[in-house]
Design an enzyme around this catalytic site. Structure first.
Site, mmCIF file in Angstrom:
data_model
loop_
_atom_site.group_PDB
_atom_site.id
_atom_site.type_symbol
_atom_site.label_atom_id
_atom_site.label_comp_id
_atom_site.label_asym_id
_atom_site.label_seq_id
_atom_site.Cartn_x
_atom_site.Cartn_y
_atom_site.Cartn_z
ATOM 1 N N GLU A 214 8.201 -20.384 -8.363
ATOM 2 C CA GLU A 214 7.369 -21.101 -9.333
ATOM 3 C C GLU A 214 6.085 -21.581 -8.701
ATOM 4 O O GLU A 214 5.016 -21.544 -9.327
ATOM 5 C CB GLU A 214 8.155 -22.295 -9.902
ATOM 6 C CG GLU A 214 7.485 -22.987 -11.085
ATOM 7 C CD GLU A 214 6.587 -24.171 -10.691
ATOM 8 O OE1 GLU A 214 5.980 -24.770 -11.589
ATOM 9 O OE2 GLU A 214 6.507 -24.477 -9.478
ATOM 10 N N GLU A 215 6.160 -22.038 -7.465
ATOM 11 C CA GLU A 215 5.009 -22.683 -6.827
ATOM 12 C C GLU A 215 3.872 -21.720 -6.505
ATOM 13 O O GLU A 215 2.780 -22.143 -6.132
ATOM 14 C CB GLU A 215 5.460 -23.402 -5.547
ATOM 15 C CG GLU A 215 6.448 -24.539 -5.753
ATOM 16 C CD GLU A 215 5.849 -25.746 -6.459
ATOM 17 O OE1 GLU A 215 4.645 -25.719 -6.767
ATOM 18 O OE2 GLU A 215 6.592 -26.708 -6.698
#
Length: 361
Positions: A214-215
């Site tokens: 996600e990051e």
């Protein structure tokens, strides 16, 4: 203090090391805790964990996604003296990095402790003391005498570097301090929702997801959503707590302990009106505290979920959290519990008719 079972789970999740692309350890912990309550566990092609709890097999598919990865670093270069240079993986602010302890995880899974080096103030001219150090100039000191010694220890470019911090229950036991709340708390919520639904009838199929990467661009949520093809999506993540000195109400309004944040807008998504209204009505019906939030920058996995397929009604529900994207962040246990309570009730109410109503509202 002795930890209860919930705190033990939270400790195991946050202690696990897992930057984007290296989530195996965190995924294994999530699998351990969710497996007793799941009817089936799968993975997508990138490695996201997908746990299914069957209700009505003809009912809609409900996806609840936290992300497994945490912000960290990757080894890029080792100089002749044994100092290690690195690339950030995820968003970092340079002022929270110097003199912080890190763990380097080698390919053989050995953990080697290091510290991000810093100059003592005694040798800094006055103007240098006022300037932040560029991340590209930072290095990690593992206490080696040479490059050869570092290589002998098994450290190589590409190895994962993770912030080190011990899970801590504060004096006020509702306040929990740990690394990687972003976003192991979302994974914990996905686990706990499935646990509370174990002996409950619900008119749908629930998918609890531990998404990867996600990051670095909401990647695992995209592949997991393509595999599941849900009818409704929830991203559970951390939000920004605005209750500390130096943060104005224009920047963030969420307060720890006052309930989950319903994210109205961020750089990746405008929240779905029908789903947002349904969540608010459910929270008010049950007397569950909630807050609204917006973020001008950044995003959550909801940004990928809602654009998958032909479009999926999606909402991000966040836990107000202090000091995210640093070595240690803080959140409130009651916010975690109220988010679980809200999501469990939402699942119970999301039948085929309600989903159809939400979709076209």
């Amino acid at each position: 203090m002795k930890l209860d079972k919930t705190l033990e789970m939270l400790k195991e999740l946050t202690d696990a090391r897992g930057i984007p692309g290296n989530e195996r350890e965190a995924r294994d912990v999530m699998k351990k805790h969710i497996e007793p309550f799941a009817d089936q566990i799968e993975h997508d092609g990138l490695g996201s964990l997908i746990a299914l709890k069957e209700g009505d097999t003809n009912g809609p598919k409900i996806m609840i996604a936290g992300h497994l990865d945490e912000v960290g670093f990757m080894v890029t270069r080792i100089d002749d003296k044994g100092f290690i240079y690195f690339q950030t993986v995820g968003g970092w602010w340079s002022q929270v990095m110097l003199a912080q302890r890190v763990s380097i995880v080698t390919r053989s899974n050995e953990t080697i402790t290091g510290v991000i080096g810093s100059k003592p103030p005694h040798i800094l001219p006055p103007e240098a003391r006022k300037k932040p150090v560029d991340i590209k100039d930072m290095f990690i000191d593992v206490g080696a005498a040479s490059k050869e010694e570092v290589l002998e220890w098994g450290i190589l470019p590409g190895d994962m570097v993770v912030p080190y911090f011990e899970f801590t229950v504060m004096k006020n036991e509702n306040y929990l301090l740990a690394k990687a709340w972003d976003n192991r708390i979302g994974c914990a919520i996905a686990i706990e929702v499935m646990k509370q639904l174990k002996d409950e009838n619900h008119p749908n199929r629930v998918y609890s997801v531990g998404a990867i990467q996600e990051e670095v661009g909401l990647r695992g949520a995209k592949t997991a959503t393509n595999k599941i093809q849900p009818d409704i999506g929830f991203a559970v993540d951390v939000g920004i707590a605005g209750d500390t000195p130096g943060i104005s109400s224009k920047e963030a309004v969420g307060n720890m302990g006052e309930g989950p944040q319903i994210l109205l807008y961020d750089a990746s998504m405008v929240s779905h009106r029908g789903l947002r209204n349904f969540v608010v009505e459910t929270a008010e019906d049950l007397g569950i505290p909630y807050q609204f939030a917006t973020m001008a920058g950044g995003g959550t996995d909801a940004g990928s979920i809602h654009l998958s397929g032909t479009g999926i009604p999606t909402l991000a529900i966040c836990i107000p959290t202090r000091y995210i994207h640093s070595h240690a962040a803080m959140l409130h246990r009651e916010d975690f519990e109220n988010t679980v309570r809200l999501l469990v009730e939402l699942v119970k109410r999301l039948d085929t008719e309600k989903v159809k109503q939400i979709t076209f509202e």
